[in-house]
Design a protein around this motif. Structure first.
Motif, PDB file in Angstrom:
ATOM      1  N   ALA A  75      -4.232   7.589   7.920  1.00  0.00           N
ATOM      2  CA  ALA A  75      -4.037   6.999   6.389  1.00  0.00           C
ATOM      3  C   ALA A  75      -3.131   6.069   6.549  1.00  0.00           C
ATOM      4  O   ALA A  75      -3.270   4.776   5.886  1.00  0.00           O
ATOM      5  CB  ALA A  75      -3.402   8.060   5.554  1.00  0.00           C
ATOM      6  N   VAL A  76      -1.890   6.049   7.394  1.00  0.00           N
ATOM      7  CA  VAL A  76      -0.972   4.914   7.536  1.00  0.00           C
ATOM      8  C   VAL A  76      -1.416   3.757   7.966  1.00  0.00           C
ATOM      9  O   VAL A  76      -1.278   2.441   7.738  1.00  0.00           O
ATOM     10  CB  VAL A  76       0.256   5.668   8.037  1.00  0.00           C
ATOM     11  N   ARG A  77      -2.224   3.812   9.157  1.00  0.00           N
ATOM     12  CA  ARG A  77      -2.912   2.677   9.988  1.00  0.00           C
ATOM     13  C   ARG A  77      -3.808   2.040   8.736  1.00  0.00           C
ATOM     14  O   ARG A  77      -3.771   0.749   8.934  1.00  0.00           O
ATOM     15  CB  ARG A  77      -3.509   3.019  11.098  1.00  0.00           C
ATOM     16  N   SER A  78      -4.540   2.812   8.188  1.00  0.00           N
ATOM     17  CA  SER A  78      -5.537   2.107   7.111  1.00  0.00           C
ATOM     18  C   SER A  78      -4.935   1.309   6.183  1.00  0.00           C
ATOM     19  O   SER A  78      -5.231   0.144   5.901  1.00  0.00           O
ATOM     20  CB  SER A  78      -6.358   3.251   6.540  1.00  0.00           C
ATOM     21  N   ALA A  79      -3.647   2.019   5.813  1.00  0.00           N
ATOM     22  CA  ALA A  79      -2.918   1.076   4.681  1.00  0.00           C
ATOM     23  C   ALA A  79      -2.207  -0.144   5.412  1.00  0.00           C
ATOM     24  O   ALA A  79      -2.150  -1.139   4.869  1.00  0.00           O
ATOM     25  CB  ALA A  79      -1.616   2.161   4.106  1.00  0.00           C
ATOM     26  N   ILE A  80      -1.878  -0.181   6.559  1.00  0.00           N
ATOM     27  CA  ILE A  80      -1.064  -1.207   7.134  1.00  0.00           C
ATOM     28  C   ILE A  80      -2.341  -2.265   7.392  1.00  0.00           C
ATOM     29  O   ILE A  80      -2.104  -3.628   7.193  1.00  0.00           O
ATOM     30  CB  ILE A  80      -0.460  -0.831   8.475  1.00  0.00           C
ATOM     31  N   ARG A  81      -3.428  -2.004   7.749  1.00  0.00           N
ATOM     32  CA  ARG A  81      -4.608  -2.912   8.022  1.00  0.00           C
ATOM     33  C   ARG A  81      -4.836  -3.730   6.734  1.00  0.00           C
ATOM     34  O   ARG A  81      -5.190  -4.727   6.579  1.00  0.00           O
ATOM     35  CB  ARG A  81      -5.832  -2.045   8.551  1.00  0.00           C
ATOM     36  N   CYS A  82      -4.868  -2.752   5.445  1.00  0.00           N
ATOM     37  CA  CYS A  82      -5.336  -3.441   4.342  1.00  0.00           C
ATOM     38  C   CYS A  82      -4.297  -4.253   3.894  1.00  0.00           C
ATOM     39  O   CYS A  82      -4.690  -5.493   3.531  1.00  0.00           O
ATOM     40  CB  CYS A  82      -5.230  -2.198   3.290  1.00  0.00           C
TER      41      CYS A  82
ATOM     42  N   PRO B  87       0.684  -1.304   0.004  1.00  0.00           N
ATOM     43  CA  PRO B  87      -0.079   0.060   0.227  1.00  0.00           C
ATOM     44  C   PRO B  87       0.796   1.325  -0.109  1.00  0.00           C
ATOM     45  O   PRO B  87       1.915   1.499   0.733  1.00  0.00           O
ATOM     46  CB  PRO B  87      -0.755  -0.085   1.253  1.00  0.00           C
ATOM     47  N   VAL B  88       0.422   2.293  -0.836  1.00  0.00           N
ATOM     48  CA  VAL B  88       1.244   3.589  -0.865  1.00  0.00           C
ATOM     49  C   VAL B  88       0.300   4.424  -0.522  1.00  0.00           C
ATOM     50  O   VAL B  88      -0.832   4.813  -1.079  1.00  0.00           O
ATOM     51  CB  VAL B  88       1.797   3.749  -2.141  1.00  0.00           C
ATOM     52  N   VAL B  89       0.787   5.441   0.570  1.00  0.00           N
ATOM     53  CA  VAL B  89       0.109   6.545   0.526  1.00  0.00           C
ATOM     54  C   VAL B  89       0.853   7.844   0.380  1.00  0.00           C
ATOM     55  O   VAL B  89       2.146   8.076   0.433  1.00  0.00           O
ATOM     56  CB  VAL B  89      -0.059   6.971   2.244  1.00  0.00           C
ATOM     57  N   VAL B  90       0.179   8.816  -0.532  1.00  0.00           N
ATOM     58  CA  VAL B  90       0.586   9.736  -1.108  1.00  0.00           C
ATOM     59  C   VAL B  90       0.429  11.147  -0.605  1.00  0.00           C
ATOM     60  O   VAL B  90      -0.918  11.247  -0.500  1.00  0.00           O
ATOM     61  CB  VAL B  90       0.350   9.769  -2.761  1.00  0.00           C
ATOM     62  N   MET B  91       1.324  11.807  -0.142  1.00  0.00           N
ATOM     63  CA  MET B  91       0.976  13.350   0.313  1.00  0.00           C
ATOM     64  C   MET B  91       1.678  14.353  -0.657  1.00  0.00           C
ATOM     65  O   MET B  91       2.712  14.055  -1.012  1.00  0.00           O
ATOM     66  CB  MET B  91       1.773  13.198   1.858  1.00  0.00           C
ATOM     67  N   THR B  92       0.972  15.532  -0.540  1.00  0.00           N
ATOM     68  CA  THR B  92       1.519  16.496  -1.485  1.00  0.00           C
ATOM     69  C   THR B  92       0.958  17.794  -1.077  1.00  0.00           C
ATOM     70  O   THR B  92      -0.066  17.758  -0.176  1.00  0.00           O
ATOM     71  CB  THR B  92       1.078  16.330  -2.804  1.00  0.00           C
ATOM     72  N   GLY B  93       1.769  18.875  -1.063  1.00  0.00           N
ATOM     73  CA  GLY B  93       1.260  20.180  -1.043  1.00  0.00           C
ATOM     74  C   GLY B  93       0.541  20.856  -2.045  1.00  0.00           C
ATOM     75  O   GLY B  93       0.258  21.983  -2.026  1.00  0.00           O
TER      76      GLY B  93
ATOM     77  N   THR C  56      -4.696  14.865 -10.204  1.00  0.00           N
ATOM     78  CA  THR C  56      -3.668  14.269  -9.668  1.00  0.00           C
ATOM     79  C   THR C  56      -4.114  13.102  -8.651  1.00  0.00           C
ATOM     80  O   THR C  56      -3.537  11.982  -8.770  1.00  0.00           O
ATOM     81  CB  THR C  56      -2.544  15.139  -9.143  1.00  0.00           C
ATOM     82  N   ALA C  57      -5.150  13.291  -7.753  1.00  0.00           N
ATOM     83  CA  ALA C  57      -5.493  12.552  -6.960  1.00  0.00           C
ATOM     84  C   ALA C  57      -6.075  11.312  -7.673  1.00  0.00           C
ATOM     85  O   ALA C  57      -5.759  10.186  -7.173  1.00  0.00           O
ATOM     86  CB  ALA C  57      -6.480  13.086  -5.918  1.00  0.00           C
ATOM     87  N   VAL C  58      -6.880  11.380  -8.452  1.00  0.00           N
ATOM     88  CA  VAL C  58      -7.478  10.500  -9.404  1.00  0.00           C
ATOM     89  C   VAL C  58      -6.172   9.482 -10.038  1.00  0.00           C
ATOM     90  O   VAL C  58      -6.328   8.150 -10.108  1.00  0.00           O
ATOM     91  CB  VAL C  58      -8.408  10.880 -10.295  1.00  0.00           C
ATOM     92  N   ARG C  59      -5.454  10.112 -10.480  1.00  0.00           N
ATOM     93  CA  ARG C  59      -4.283   9.496 -11.251  1.00  0.00           C
ATOM     94  C   ARG C  59      -3.656   8.476 -10.212  1.00  0.00           C
ATOM     95  O   ARG C  59      -3.359   7.208 -10.488  1.00  0.00           O
ATOM     96  CB  ARG C  59      -3.078  10.309 -11.854  1.00  0.00           C
ATOM     97  N   ALA C  60      -3.267   9.242  -9.092  1.00  0.00           N
ATOM     98  CA  ALA C  60      -2.661   8.251  -8.001  1.00  0.00           C
ATOM     99  C   ALA C  60      -3.444   7.219  -7.672  1.00  0.00           C
ATOM    100  O   ALA C  60      -2.796   6.222  -7.383  1.00  0.00           O
ATOM    101  CB  ALA C  60      -2.384   9.095  -6.886  1.00  0.00           C
ATOM    102  N   MET C  61      -4.673   7.277  -7.332  1.00  0.00           N
ATOM    103  CA  MET C  61      -5.604   6.233  -7.088  1.00  0.00           C
ATOM    104  C   MET C  61      -5.637   5.191  -8.081  1.00  0.00           C
ATOM    105  O   MET C  61      -5.541   4.101  -7.869  1.00  0.00           O
ATOM    106  CB  MET C  61      -7.005   6.931  -6.682  1.00  0.00           C
ATOM    107  N   LYS C  62      -5.969   5.553  -9.245  1.00  0.00           N
ATOM    108  CA  LYS C  62      -6.038   4.621 -10.479  1.00  0.00           C
ATOM    109  C   LYS C  62      -4.477   3.922 -10.643  1.00  0.00           C
ATOM    110  O   LYS C  62      -4.570   2.578 -11.004  1.00  0.00           O
ATOM    111  CB  LYS C  62      -5.893   5.386 -11.770  1.00  0.00           C
ATOM    112  N   LEU C  63      -3.353   4.395 -10.329  1.00  0.00           N
ATOM    113  CA  LEU C  63      -2.222   3.622 -10.092  1.00  0.00           C
ATOM    114  C   LEU C  63      -1.999   2.895  -9.077  1.00  0.00           C
ATOM    115  O   LEU C  63      -1.090   2.092  -8.842  1.00  0.00           O
ATOM    116  CB  LEU C  63      -0.914   4.656 -10.208  1.00  0.00           C
ATOM    117  N   GLY C  64      -3.003   2.869  -7.951  1.00  0.00           N
ATOM    118  CA  GLY C  64      -2.909   2.023  -7.032  1.00  0.00           C
ATOM    119  C   GLY C  64      -2.406   2.620  -5.630  1.00  0.00           C
ATOM    120  O   GLY C  64      -2.210   1.956  -4.635  1.00  0.00           O
ATOM    121  N   ALA C  65      -2.606   4.027  -5.414  1.00  0.00           N
ATOM    122  CA  ALA C  65      -2.301   4.477  -4.114  1.00  0.00           C
ATOM    123  C   ALA C  65      -3.487   4.208  -3.235  1.00  0.00           C
ATOM    124  O   ALA C  65      -4.632   4.027  -3.619  1.00  0.00           O
ATOM    125  CB  ALA C  65      -2.304   6.184  -4.286  1.00  0.00           C
ATOM    126  N   GLN C  66      -3.298   3.711  -1.913  1.00  0.00           N
ATOM    127  CA  GLN C  66      -4.125   3.549  -0.779  1.00  0.00           C
ATOM    128  C   GLN C  66      -5.058   4.730  -0.344  1.00  0.00           C
ATOM    129  O   GLN C  66      -6.031   4.841  -0.108  1.00  0.00           O
ATOM    130  CB  GLN C  66      -3.109   3.002   0.288  1.00  0.00           C
TER     131      GLN C  66
END
Length: 193
Positions: free
Chosen positions: A106-113, A69-75, A81-91
């Motif tokens: 977000a990180v805990r959710s990714a770990i649970r997944c 699982p990958v969590v993407v953060m950005t300023g 961009t968010a849609v692209r990240a999710m389509k590429l498999g971002a958690q």
């Protein structure tokens, strides 16, 4: 992973304060070069980084068979961009500045997944290495796993024992195995033996 040292340090401190183990990387190239040793539960990456950005990192991880699982953060987030990240498999996709609890969620959710799906990084890496083998290397591998000698393999494939040695050396290198026992162990992990 973030190219800004202060962001990496503060993010690592936050995650460690929540009893999570953290390995920091300054750039995506480091993660990609160490993919075989990835043993964590999730990757946290910034979107904008020099050379290889977060979206390119996601693309390369998925192409290599790594489904951590990958969590993407950005300023600099936007819907596209968010849609692209999710389509590429971002958690998950979170925008800076974010409240500490949002990152932890977000990180805990990714770990649970990851844990719920039973994803095994090592198994994915081995599968990726197997996919890189040529058809002839794969034929030699299959026979090595059956315990055949180079002479037997050569007879079965109508090639010389010396040619078998060459293919065997190549597949050992691609599989990153030093011994036949390592090779058998890797094949067992991937469900090949």
């Amino acid at each position: 992973m973030d190219d800004c040292a202060s962001v990496r340090e503060s993010t690592a401190s936050l995650l460690e304060s929540a009893s999570l183990t953290v390995r920091e990387h300054a750039n995506a190239g480091r993660i990609l070069s160490e993919m075989a040793q990835l043993d964590g539960d999730c990757i946290l990456t910034d979107l904008r980084m020099p050379r290889i950005d977060g979206l390119e990192l996601l693309t390369r991880l998925r192409a290599a068979g790594c489904n951590l699982p990958v969590v993407v953060m950005t300023g600099y987030g936007d819907v596209t961009t968010a849609v692209r990240a999710m389509k590429l498999g971002a958690q998950d996709f979170i925008e800076k500045p974010f409240p500490p609890q949002a990152l932890l969620r977000a990180v805990r959710s990714a770990i649970r997944c990851r844990r719920a799906n039973g994803y095994d990084v090592r198994q994915a890496i081995i599968a990726w290495r197997l996919d890189r083998l040529t058809s002839r290397e794969r034929q030699v591998l299959d026979r090595v796993l059956l315990g055949r000698t180079n002479r037997d393999i050569g007879d079965e494939l109508a090639i010389s024992p010396r040619t078998v040695e060459v293919f065997r050396a190549r597949l050992m290198k691609k599989m990153e195995c030093e011994t036949v026992q390592d090779l058998v162990h890797a094949a067992l992990q991937a469900g090949e033996a």
